[in-house]
Design a protein around this motif. Sequence first.
Motif, PDB file in Angstrom:
ATOM      1  N   GLY A   1       0.776  -0.906   0.460  1.00 54.82           N
ATOM      2  CA  GLY A   1       0.216  -0.175  -0.035  1.00 54.82           C
ATOM      3  C   GLY A   1       0.888   1.125  -0.307  1.00 54.82           C
ATOM      4  N   HIS A   2       1.145   1.282   0.466  1.00 53.53           N
ATOM      5  CA  HIS A   2       2.323   2.338   0.927  1.00 53.53           C
ATOM      6  C   HIS A   2       3.398   2.790  -0.453  1.00 53.53           C
ATOM      7  N   ALA A   3       4.175   1.343   0.045  1.00 50.25           N
ATOM      8  CA  ALA A   3       5.609   1.964  -1.612  1.00 50.25           C
ATOM      9  C   ALA A   3       4.770   1.982  -2.767  1.00 50.25           C
ATOM     10  N   SER A   4       3.735   1.243  -2.821  1.00 53.54           N
ATOM     11  CA  SER A   4       3.131   1.886  -4.061  1.00 53.54           C
ATOM     12  C   SER A   4       2.914   3.377  -4.415  1.00 53.54           C
ATOM     13  N   ARG A   5       2.158   3.346  -3.570  1.00 58.98           N
ATOM     14  CA  ARG A   5       1.469   5.284  -4.078  1.00 58.98           C
ATOM     15  C   ARG A   5       3.127   5.872  -3.646  1.00 58.98           C
ATOM     16  N   VAL A   6       3.877   5.532  -2.493  1.00 59.43           N
ATOM     17  CA  VAL A   6       5.522   6.318  -3.020  1.00 59.43           C
ATOM     18  C   VAL A   6       6.152   6.677  -4.361  1.00 59.43           C
ATOM     19  N   LEU A   7       5.521   4.726  -4.929  1.00 58.24           N
ATOM     20  CA  LEU A   7       6.615   4.419  -6.354  1.00 58.24           C
ATOM     21  C   LEU A   7       5.240   5.231  -7.549  1.00 58.24           C
ATOM     22  N   ALA A   8       4.137   5.670  -7.711  1.00 52.46           N
ATOM     23  CA  ALA A   8       3.349   6.559  -7.927  1.00 52.46           C
ATOM     24  C   ALA A   8       3.725   8.053  -8.178  1.00 52.46           C
ATOM     25  N   LEU A   9       3.723   8.261  -7.018  1.00 47.83           N
ATOM     26  CA  LEU A   9       4.148  10.150  -6.428  1.00 47.83           C
ATOM     27  C   LEU A   9       5.456   9.875  -6.960  1.00 47.83           C
ATOM     28  N   CYS A  10       6.691   9.120  -7.010  1.00 46.45           N
ATOM     29  CA  CYS A  10       7.617   9.349  -7.673  1.00 46.45           C
ATOM     30  C   CYS A  10       7.809   9.389  -9.134  1.00 46.45           C
ATOM     31  N   TRP A  11       6.545   8.190  -9.466  1.00 46.05           N
ATOM     32  CA  TRP A  11       6.507   8.756 -11.132  1.00 46.05           C
ATOM     33  C   TRP A  11       5.873  10.375 -11.123  1.00 46.05           C
ATOM     34  N   LEU A  12       5.112  10.190 -10.927  1.00 41.25           N
ATOM     35  CA  LEU A  12       4.087  11.661 -11.681  1.00 41.25           C
ATOM     36  C   LEU A  12       5.104  13.570 -10.824  1.00 41.25           C
ATOM     37  N   GLY A  13       6.025  12.672 -10.152  1.00 42.21           N
ATOM     38  CA  GLY A  13       7.496  13.921  -9.362  1.00 42.21           C
ATOM     39  C   GLY A  13       6.372  14.912  -8.629  1.00 42.21           C
ATOM     40  N   ILE A  14       5.330  14.008  -7.829  1.00 42.99           N
ATOM     41  CA  ILE A  14       4.869  14.741  -6.635  1.00 42.99           C
ATOM     42  C   ILE A  14       5.582  14.849  -5.666  1.00 42.99           C
ATOM     43  N   ASP A  15       5.244  15.735  -4.505  1.00 43.72           N
ATOM     44  CA  ASP A  15       5.727  15.362  -2.925  1.00 43.72           C
ATOM     45  C   ASP A  15       4.829  14.221  -2.437  1.00 43.72           C
ATOM     46  N   VAL A  16       5.805  13.343  -1.696  1.00 48.89           N
ATOM     47  CA  VAL A  16       5.734  12.425  -1.350  1.00 48.89           C
ATOM     48  C   VAL A  16       4.217  12.579  -0.041  1.00 48.89           C
ATOM     49  N   ALA A  17       4.219  13.631   1.005  1.00 51.82           N
ATOM     50  CA  ALA A  17       3.505  13.991   1.559  1.00 51.82           C
ATOM     51  C   ALA A  17       1.655  13.720   0.758  1.00 51.82           C
ATOM     52  N   ARG A  18       0.956  14.213  -0.386  1.00 52.65           N
ATOM     53  CA  ARG A  18       0.370  13.836  -0.731  1.00 52.65           C
ATOM     54  C   ARG A  18      -0.133  12.281  -1.433  1.00 52.65           C
ATOM     55  N   GLY A  19       0.938  11.097  -0.572  1.00 51.99           N
ATOM     56  CA  GLY A  19       0.144  10.213  -0.561  1.00 51.99           C
ATOM     57  C   GLY A  19      -0.710   9.468   0.398  1.00 51.99           C
ATOM     58  N   GLN A  20      -1.648  10.573   1.455  1.00 49.11           N
ATOM     59  CA  GLN A  20      -2.961  10.291   1.798  1.00 49.11           C
ATOM     60  C   GLN A  20      -3.937  10.280   0.927  1.00 49.11           C
ATOM     61  N   SER A  21      -3.661  11.530  -0.465  1.00 50.38           N
ATOM     62  CA  SER A  21      -4.493  11.304  -1.536  1.00 50.38           C
ATOM     63  C   SER A  21      -4.955  10.084  -2.036  1.00 50.38           C
ATOM     64  N   PHE A  22      -3.801   9.209  -2.053  1.00 52.77           N
ATOM     65  CA  PHE A  22      -3.996   8.368  -3.357  1.00 52.77           C
ATOM     66  C   PHE A  22      -4.057   6.996  -2.302  1.00 52.77           C
ATOM     67  N   PRO A  23      -5.232   6.864  -1.775  1.00 55.09           N
ATOM     68  CA  PRO A  23      -6.047   5.072  -0.815  1.00 55.09           C
ATOM     69  C   PRO A  23      -5.726   4.061  -1.823  1.00 55.09           C
ATOM     70  N   LEU A  24      -5.604   2.804  -1.413  1.00 54.93           N
ATOM     71  CA  LEU A  24      -4.916   1.870  -2.395  1.00 54.93           C
ATOM     72  C   LEU A  24      -5.338   0.362  -1.852  1.00 54.93           C
ATOM     73  N   GLN A  25      -7.011   0.232  -2.566  1.00 54.32           N
ATOM     74  CA  GLN A  25      -7.279  -1.453  -1.436  1.00 54.32           C
ATOM     75  C   GLN A  25      -6.122  -2.002  -2.331  1.00 54.32           C
ATOM     76  N   THR A  26      -6.199  -3.611  -1.239  1.00 55.16           N
ATOM     77  CA  THR A  26      -5.781  -4.826  -1.265  1.00 55.16           C
ATOM     78  C   THR A  26      -6.319  -5.004  -2.543  1.00 55.16           C
ATOM     79  N   GLY A  27      -5.549  -6.032  -3.398  1.00 56.56           N
ATOM     80  CA  GLY A  27      -5.905  -6.355  -4.602  1.00 56.56           C
ATOM     81  C   GLY A  27      -6.249  -5.736  -5.519  1.00 56.56           C
ATOM     82  N   ALA A  28      -6.240  -4.575  -6.029  1.00 57.16           N
ATOM     83  CA  ALA A  28      -6.278  -3.311  -6.563  1.00 57.16           C
ATOM     84  C   ALA A  28      -5.414  -3.284  -7.682  1.00 57.16           C
ATOM     85  N   VAL A  29      -5.907  -2.714  -8.607  1.00 52.37           N
ATOM     86  CA  VAL A  29      -4.596  -2.627 -10.009  1.00 52.37           C
ATOM     87  C   VAL A  29      -4.679  -1.371 -10.950  1.00 52.37           C
TER      88      VAL A  29
END
Length: 186
Positions: free
Chosen positions: A141-169
Amino acid sequence: MTELYLVRHGETAWSRSGQHTSVTDLDLTEHGVEEASRLRERLDPSDFGLVLTSPRLRARRTAELAGFEQPEVDENLAEWFYGDYEGMTSNQIREQVPGWRIWTHPIPGGETRTQVIDRLTKVVQRVQDSGVDRAICFSHGHASRVLALCWLGIDVARGQSFPLQTGAVCVLGYEKESPAIVRWNA
């Protein structure tokens, strides 16, 4: 330009209860096995030129149940190391540190934001340099969100805005030449 699929592992007992799970190597619950198995209907292993997984059992098992029999283990895809907060829920942590959020507060005995960003930026770079049309990463959950934010070039503090469900793609790609989220929690 490579399209990157992110898959969060299926449910574990601790993801169900909201406990922070990094190095504790839990297996999937029965529901988590069902979530991972349903991924076979949506993901064809032959579509991916690069298949990576976290070293943790829950991610490796999700990949296997989804039909990806021999993913390459990449240590950089491991979950954010929670240190002293391993096994605790956010509410339990907030009893000690009011207002605590992983995205903005330190983690005693755990990884810093900078360490997590550096680690997952290596995955982004690896995927972008791979030359494949599609890559897939089985992670957390958290690692995937950080990866996505790194991909986008967005500050990791915004991770709370990208909830991620189990088993999600989730699918990361491009809108013209700009990094973009193509799908989230699909």
